[in-house]
Design a protein around this motif. Structure first.
Motif, PDB file in Angstrom:
ATOM      1  N   PRO A  84      28.924   8.263  69.483  1.00 56.45           N
ATOM      2  CA  PRO A  84      30.012   8.099  68.518  1.00 56.45           C
ATOM      3  C   PRO A  84      30.318   6.639  68.196  1.00 56.45           C
ATOM      4  O   PRO A  84      31.097   6.355  67.299  1.00 56.45           O
ATOM      5  CB  PRO A  84      31.200   8.738  69.227  1.00 56.45           C
ATOM      6  N   VAL A  85      29.707   5.711  68.948  1.00 53.40           N
ATOM      7  CA  VAL A  85      30.038   4.291  68.793  1.00 53.40           C
ATOM      8  C   VAL A  85      28.797   3.420  68.976  1.00 53.40           C
ATOM      9  O   VAL A  85      27.796   3.850  69.558  1.00 53.40           O
ATOM     10  CB  VAL A  85      31.099   3.829  69.830  1.00 53.40           C
ATOM     11  N   ASP A  86      28.909   2.185  68.491  1.00 55.83           N
ATOM     12  CA  ASP A  86      28.016   1.119  68.933  1.00 55.83           C
ATOM     13  C   ASP A  86      28.582   0.606  70.247  1.00 55.83           C
ATOM     14  O   ASP A  86      29.786   0.318  70.340  1.00 55.83           O
ATOM     15  CB  ASP A  86      28.016  -0.042  67.938  1.00 55.83           C
ATOM     16  N   GLY A  87      27.762   0.493  71.261  1.00 52.53           N
ATOM     17  CA  GLY A  87      28.288   0.026  72.532  1.00 52.53           C
ATOM     18  C   GLY A  87      27.222  -0.035  73.594  1.00 52.53           C
ATOM     19  O   GLY A  87      26.029  -0.178  73.309  1.00 52.53           O
ATOM     20  N   VAL A  88      27.664   0.080  74.831  1.00 51.46           N
ATOM     21  CA  VAL A  88      26.782   0.053  75.991  1.00 51.46           C
ATOM     22  C   VAL A  88      26.941   1.365  76.749  1.00 51.46           C
ATOM     23  O   VAL A  88      28.066   1.795  77.035  1.00 51.46           O
ATOM     24  CB  VAL A  88      27.126  -1.138  76.911  1.00 51.46           C
ATOM     25  N   PHE A  89      25.820   2.000  77.040  1.00 52.44           N
ATOM     26  CA  PHE A  89      25.832   3.204  77.866  1.00 52.44           C
ATOM     27  C   PHE A  89      26.174   2.776  79.287  1.00 52.44           C
ATOM     28  O   PHE A  89      25.399   2.079  79.943  1.00 52.44           O
ATOM     29  CB  PHE A  89      24.465   3.884  77.807  1.00 52.44           C
ATOM     30  N   ALA A  90      27.380   3.147  79.747  1.00 49.90           N
ATOM     31  CA  ALA A  90      27.855   2.681  81.051  1.00 49.90           C
ATOM     32  C   ALA A  90      27.504   3.648  82.178  1.00 49.90           C
ATOM     33  O   ALA A  90      27.102   3.231  83.261  1.00 49.90           O
ATOM     34  CB  ALA A  90      29.361   2.459  81.013  1.00 49.90           C
ATOM     35  N   PRO A 245      22.139   2.784  82.568  1.00 48.60           N
ATOM     36  CA  PRO A 245      23.352   1.962  82.519  1.00 48.60           C
ATOM     37  C   PRO A 245      23.044   0.542  82.063  1.00 48.60           C
ATOM     38  O   PRO A 245      22.082  -0.078  82.511  1.00 48.60           O
ATOM     39  CB  PRO A 245      23.840   1.992  83.973  1.00 48.60           C
ATOM     40  N   GLY A 246      23.857   0.056  81.135  1.00 47.76           N
ATOM     41  CA  GLY A 246      23.655  -1.274  80.575  1.00 47.76           C
ATOM     42  C   GLY A 246      22.853  -1.283  79.291  1.00 47.76           C
ATOM     43  O   GLY A 246      22.746  -2.318  78.625  1.00 47.76           O
ATOM     44  N   GLN A 247      22.299  -0.133  78.920  1.00 52.49           N
ATOM     45  CA  GLN A 247      21.500  -0.038  77.706  1.00 52.49           C
ATOM     46  C   GLN A 247      22.393   0.064  76.472  1.00 52.49           C
ATOM     47  O   GLN A 247      23.386   0.781  76.475  1.00 52.49           O
ATOM     48  CB  GLN A 247      20.594   1.200  77.791  1.00 52.49           C
ATOM     49  N   GLY A 248      22.040  -0.645  75.411  1.00 48.27           N
ATOM     50  CA  GLY A 248      22.796  -0.565  74.173  1.00 48.27           C
ATOM     51  C   GLY A 248      22.511   0.714  73.413  1.00 48.27           C
ATOM     52  O   GLY A 248      21.392   1.229  73.427  1.00 48.27           O
ATOM     53  N   VAL A 249      23.547   1.243  72.759  1.00 45.49           N
ATOM     54  CA  VAL A 249      23.405   2.413  71.896  1.00 45.49           C
ATOM     55  C   VAL A 249      24.127   2.126  70.580  1.00 45.49           C
ATOM     56  O   VAL A 249      24.964   1.229  70.503  1.00 45.49           O
ATOM     57  CB  VAL A 249      23.998   3.692  72.539  1.00 45.49           C
ATOM     58  N   VAL A 250      23.787   2.895  69.546  1.00 43.80           N
ATOM     59  CA  VAL A 250      24.443   2.723  68.251  1.00 43.80           C
ATOM     60  C   VAL A 250      24.883   4.078  67.720  1.00 43.80           C
ATOM     61  O   VAL A 250      24.377   5.128  68.135  1.00 43.80           O
ATOM     62  CB  VAL A 250      23.519   2.035  67.219  1.00 43.80           C
TER      63      VAL A 250
END
Length: 259
Positions: A84-90, A245-250
């Protein structure tokens, strides 16, 4: 000792007055002067922005920017759940039968997060996903699934950091921070989209007011960086094993498969 000091310092800086001052500055024309340096420090991807950098009149306008048309294609397959967002998969994992999930060595209560044991019961044995947004990210939130909106509500007052230090040293940040919750019935299975405020970010603006949501549709925006927690009912979602974890997603990217 470190944890106690961290919490004490945050308490000193996280009152309504300091949040108000920061918000007023970001919305003022005075903030325009720092936009170029902000974009440089946080490495804003200017080529994706709907407008040129000099067209943003305030820092708030830059925080809440839209992207150029077509920059975030949505995975349309009905059996795919999208980011749902641009961010980081935590993090992601199971919700226990006791309606708890574990992040950074801490237990988080789904009942605390959603405000009641009754609401939490829907998600026992299900799956959670945590996505973190930094100040550099696009801050608009889109729906990960299509479905019927069951309820919208807010909980909490103060907000603590939801970055690495916040999750490690903060006190129940994900389940106690100010948060805006949207629950959706998607083909008979429930999803909770929990938009969690970060420090100074008790401003989560809802844009979608209709009873139906389409996958990829814009729902809301954060005023600054923050976090989205997704809760899926048992038997609904299988998070992609390739996500680390730490991987970027869009926005629009495949996050999980519907079962």
């Amino acid at each position: 000792m470190r944890r106690t000091l961290y919490r004490f310092l945050i308490e000193l800086t996280n009152g309504r007055f300091t949040s108000y001052l920061l918000r007023k500055f970001a919305q003022s024309r005075l903030s325009r002067a720092i936009i170029p340096s902000y974009a440089r420090v946080f490495k804003i991807q200017q080529g994706e922005m709907e407008k040129e950098l000099h067209e943003y009149r305030t820092l708030h306008e830059l925080f809440t920017r839209r992207l150029k048309e077509g920059r975030r294609p949505i995975e349309q397959s009905a059996d795919i759940i999208i980011s749902p967002v641009d961010g980081v998969f935590a993090d992601a994992g199971p919700i226990t039968e006791d309606k708890v999930f574990h992040v950074k060595g801490k237990n988080y209560s789904v009942a605390d997060m959603l405000g009641s044991q009754e609401k939490a019961g829907t998600y026992k044995g299900g799956t959670y996903v945590i996505l973190y947004l930094s100040p550099s990210h696009y801050h608009r939130i889109h729906s990960p699934v299509s479905g019927r909106v069951l309820r919208r509500y807010t909980l909490g007052r103060k907000s603590y950091p939801v970055n690495e230090l916040g999750l490690k040293y903060g006190k129940d940040t994900l389940s106690k921070n100010y948060r805006s919750i949207t629950e959706v019935d998607s083909a008979g299975k429930h999803t909770a989209i929990v938009k969690v405020g970060a420090m100074f970010v008790n401003s989560i603006e809802l844009l979608h007011r209709n009873d139906e949501l389409q996958k990829g549709e814009e729902m809301a925006y954060f005023t600054f960086g923050s976090t989205v927690v997704l809760l899926f009912e048992r038997g609904m979602a299988e998070v992609d094993a390739g996500l680390k974890p730490g991987q970027g997603v869009v926005v629009g990217q495949r996050l999980a498969k519907r079962l």
